[in-house]
Design a protein around this motif. Structure first.
Motif, short mmCIF file in Angstrom:
data_model
loop_
_atom_site.label_atom_id
_atom_site.label_comp_id
_atom_site.label_asym_id
_atom_site.label_seq_id
_atom_site.Cartn_x
_atom_site.Cartn_y
_atom_site.Cartn_z
N LEU A 303 1.02 -1.19 -0.03
CA LEU A 303 0.00 0.08 -0.08
C LEU A 303 1.00 1.25 -0.13
CD1 LEU A 303 -3.04 0.65 1.78
CD2 LEU A 303 -1.28 2.34 2.03
N ARG A 304 0.59 1.99 -0.85
CA ARG A 304 1.15 3.67 -0.76
C ARG A 304 0.35 4.41 -0.48
NH1 ARG A 304 6.18 2.44 -3.53
NH2 ARG A 304 6.79 4.48 -2.47
N PRO A 305 0.57 5.34 0.63
CA PRO A 305 -0.39 6.38 1.12
C PRO A 305 -0.52 7.59 -0.16
CG PRO A 305 1.27 5.92 2.65
CD PRO A 305 1.93 5.15 1.43
N VAL A 306 -1.75 8.13 -0.12
CA VAL A 306 -2.02 9.16 -1.16
C VAL A 306 -1.48 10.33 -0.61
CG1 VAL A 306 -3.81 10.24 -2.41
CG2 VAL A 306 -3.77 7.84 -2.00
N ILE A 307 -0.88 11.08 -1.20
CA ILE A 307 -0.25 12.46 -0.84
C ILE A 307 -0.64 13.52 -1.96
CG2 ILE A 307 1.78 13.79 -0.55
CD1 ILE A 307 3.16 11.59 0.60
N ASP A 308 -1.41 14.46 -1.26
CA ASP A 308 -1.77 15.57 -2.28
C ASP A 308 -0.97 16.38 -2.74
OD1 ASP A 308 -4.66 17.24 -3.03
OD2 ASP A 308 -3.28 18.66 -2.16
N LYS A 309 -0.18 17.15 -1.76
CA LYS A 309 0.80 17.88 -2.28
C LYS A 309 1.93 17.90 -1.02
CE LYS A 309 1.58 22.83 -3.79
NZ LYS A 309 0.81 24.14 -3.98
N VAL A 310 3.25 18.26 -1.50
CA VAL A 310 4.52 18.12 -0.41
C VAL A 310 4.73 19.73 -0.55
CG1 VAL A 310 6.59 17.40 0.18
CG2 VAL A 310 5.00 15.84 -0.90
N HIS A 328 -7.79 19.64 -0.89
CA HIS A 328 -6.81 18.52 -0.99
C HIS A 328 -7.69 17.11 -0.97
CE1 HIS A 328 -8.02 18.73 3.14
NE2 HIS A 328 -7.52 17.46 3.33
N PHE A 329 -6.83 16.16 -1.74
CA PHE A 329 -7.15 14.80 -1.83
C PHE A 329 -6.29 13.95 -1.12
CE2 PHE A 329 -7.73 10.78 -3.96
CZ PHE A 329 -9.24 10.48 -4.06
N GLY A 330 -6.40 13.32 -0.12
CA GLY A 330 -5.36 12.72 0.80
C GLY A 330 -4.56 13.73 1.65
N LYS A 331 -3.40 13.50 1.72
CA LYS A 331 -2.59 14.12 2.73
C LYS A 331 -1.54 15.07 2.34
CE LYS A 331 -2.18 12.78 6.67
NZ LYS A 331 -2.91 13.53 7.61
N ILE A 332 -1.82 16.25 3.27
CA ILE A 332 -0.80 17.19 3.04
C ILE A 332 0.59 17.13 3.77
CG2 ILE A 332 -0.31 19.75 3.12
CD1 ILE A 332 -3.46 19.85 3.19
#
Length: 337
Positions: A303-310, A328-332
Motif C-alpha cells: 500500500l502507498r499512502p496518497v499524498i496531495d501535495k508536499v 486536498h485529496f489525501g494527505k498534505i
C-alpha cells in the motif's frame, strides 16, 4: 535546531519559526532527525484555538505526525538503533490495551511538543519502524490518519471480505479507509461533492460515490445501492452534521466509528442507535501495537499512502492554508530536508 512554535494560538499567522538548542535523548529515549511531517484537521483546530480537548502548552511545537531517522539513542534503548527509519507514535505512552489518561496526556502536537522541528526526542516505545519501501513523506502520513482508519475498520469494525464500508469525503482518514477496505476485499461507498474527486475515488476502487450536495439524503442512496441493507461499517468524520445520515445508512446491528467533527457539534437524536441496534464508538487514533500491525499489513500489501501535495519546511504556513481550503485529496505533507 530550527522548529516552528505556536506562541499564542490565534490563527495560521501565529506559527513562528524559532531556534532552540539541539536536544539530547535521556534514558529509553531516541533522537530523531525529522525528514517529513503531515497535517491533520486537529492541527488546524489547535492553531486556531478551537481544539476542545485541552489548551495547548505554551510555545507548542505543532504536528503529531512525522517520520525520520534515528541519530542518537539514550541509555537502555534496545528496540531501535542509529540509522533506523521510524515514525513517531501520536501518543507516546499508548503502547497497547485500552487508552488511559497517561496515554492521552502524551499526545504529540497538543499535550506535548510535536514534530514540526528538525530534531525530536521521542520515547523508545513511542516510535515504530517504517514499512519497507515507503519514503519519509509517505511514512509521515501514517501516525494519525492511517492509524485512525485502521483502528476504525480493523479494531472496531472487525472488517472482513464482502463487507460494505461507507466513507465520507476524501480527507486523509477517508482515503486510508478506502485503501484498507479494498485490501480486505470489502466494497466501498463514498460521498463527495466534487466530480473530480469522485472520479479519483472510483479509480481507487470505490464502488459508488454519492454527491451529497445533489443528493442531500445520501443515506437513502446508500440503502438503495445495498439492496436496502445498509453499510456494515461507517467511518464517520463529519460529526453532528452527518451522524443522523450515517445512522440510517448503516445496517441493523452495524458499526459506526466516530472520528471527527468536520461539520461541527450539536445535539444528536440517539433513538436511531436504539432502533437499529447500532454500535457507535468514538476513537482517538490508536496504540503502538495497532500501529505495528497496520505497518505489517501495509508492507505485505504494498500500500502507498496518497499524498496531495508536499510543501518545503519554509512554507509550513502555506501547508496549513492548503489544509484549511479543503481542496486536498489525501494527505498534505511538509518535507524537512
Amino acid at each position: 535546531m530550527k522548529c516552528y512554535i505556536i506562541p499564542s494560538p490565534k490563527g495560521i499567522d501565529s506559527l513562528t519559526l524559532a531556534d532552540r538548542p539541539d536536544p539530547a535523548p535521556g534514558p529509553r529515549q531516541v533522537l530523531v532527525r525529522v525528514r517529513a511531517t503531515s497535517l491533520n484537521y486537529r492541527d488546524l483546530l489547535t492553531i486556531e484555538a478551537q481544539y476542545a480537548r485541552a489548551a495547548p502548552k505554551a510555545d507548542l511545537i505543532p504536528l503529531s505526525d512525522g517520520a525520520g531517522e534515528v541519530v542518537a539513542v539514550g541509555p537502555g534503548v534496545s528496540r531501535v538503533k542509529v540509522g533506523d527509519r521510524v515514525a513517531g507514535c501520536f501518543m507516546q505512552k499508548w503502547i497497547g490495551g485500552a487508552i488511559d489518561e497517561a496515554a492521552q496526556a502524551s499526545a504529540m502536537g497538543g499535550a506535548i511538543d510535536g514534530m514540526l522541528t528538525e530534531l525530536a526526542v521521542l520515547e523508545e516505545d513511542g516510535v515504530v519502524q517504517l514499512p519497507a519501501g515507503l519514503s519519509f513523506e509517505e511514512g509521515a502520513t501514517l501516525p494519525c490518519a492511517g492509524l485512525t482508519a485502521w483502528h476504525a475498520l480493523v479494531e472496531i469494525g472487525n472488517i472482513k471480505a464482502g463487507d460494505v464500508v461507507q466513507i465520507l469525503g476524501s480527507g486523509g482518514v477517508s482515503i486510508f479507509a478506502l485503501q484498507f477496505a479494498k485490501m480486505f476485499g470489502a466494497r466501498v461507498i463514498a460521498t463527495s461533492s466534487s466530480a473530480a474527486k469522485a472520479e479519483r475515488l472510483k479509480k481507487m476502487g470505490a464502488e459508488a460515490v454519492i454527491d451529497y450536495k445533489a443528493t442531500p439524503d445520501w443515506d437513502k442512496e446508500t440503502l438503495r445501492l445495498t439492496g436496502g441493507r445498509g453499510a456494515d461499517i461507517t467511518v464517520e468524520v463529519g460529526g453532528a452534521g452527518t451522524l443522523p445520515r450515517s445512522f440510517m445508512a448503516t445496517r441493523l446491528g452495524g458499526r459506526i466509528a466516530v472520528i471527527g467533527l468536520l461539520t461541527g457539534m450539536a445535539q444528536v437524536d440517539p433513538m436511531p442507535i436504539l432502533r437499529r441496534n447500532l454500535r457507535v464508538q468514538g476513537l482517538y487514533v490508536g496504540s503502538k501495537q495497532m500501529f505495528e500491525g497496520m505497518n505489517r499489513a501495509i508492507a505485505a500489501n504494498g500500500l502507498r499512502p496518497v499524498i496531495d501535495k508536499v510543501f518545503p519546511f519554509a512554507e509550513a504556513k502555506e501547508a496549513y492554508r492548503h489544509l484549511k481550503s479543503q481542496n486536498h485529496f489525501g494527505k498534505i505533507v511538509i518535507a524537512h530536508a
